[in-house]
Design a protein around this motif. Structure first.
Motif: not given
Length: 102
Positions: A31-43
């Motif tokens: 899984i490669d994730l690019n998210s605007s909320v990566e730090k809070q909810f990436g996991r």
């Protein structure tokens, strides 16, 4: 379920997620994730994608996800839709999906 072709579901609009699947020769889910909320909810986002793929018995796939703050139900729905498209299935049995223990 076997992913036979590239597939995607979703958009990059606010509160949505774009899930893109590629068949993989290697065993496992990448899984490669690019998210605007990566730090809070990436996991949590990665876990929801992985959990949904595992429930659909998808074992070999590369996932590229672009998240714009999607809720868990949206992440799950987009992942299911992309899997069915990638497997070449024409209809989704939503009754089975709704019976999952979430």
């Amino acid at each position: 379920m076997e992913i036979k072709q590239n597939a995607s579901a979703g958009t990059t609009e606010s509160s949505d997620i774009l899930i893109m699947l590629d068949p993989s020769e290697t065993n496992g889910i990448q899984i490669d994730l690019n998210s605007s909320v990566e730090k809070q909810f990436g996991r949590q986002i990665r876990a929801k994608i992985r959990e949904t793929l595992e429930k659909l018995d998808v074992t070999n796939v590369k996932v590229n996800a672009v998240d714009k703050g999607a809720l868990d139900c949206t992440i799950e729905a987009r992942t299911v839709a992309a899997v069915y498209r990638g497997a070449g299935e024409e209809t989704i049995d939503w009754q089975v999906i709704h019976s999952w223990k979430l």
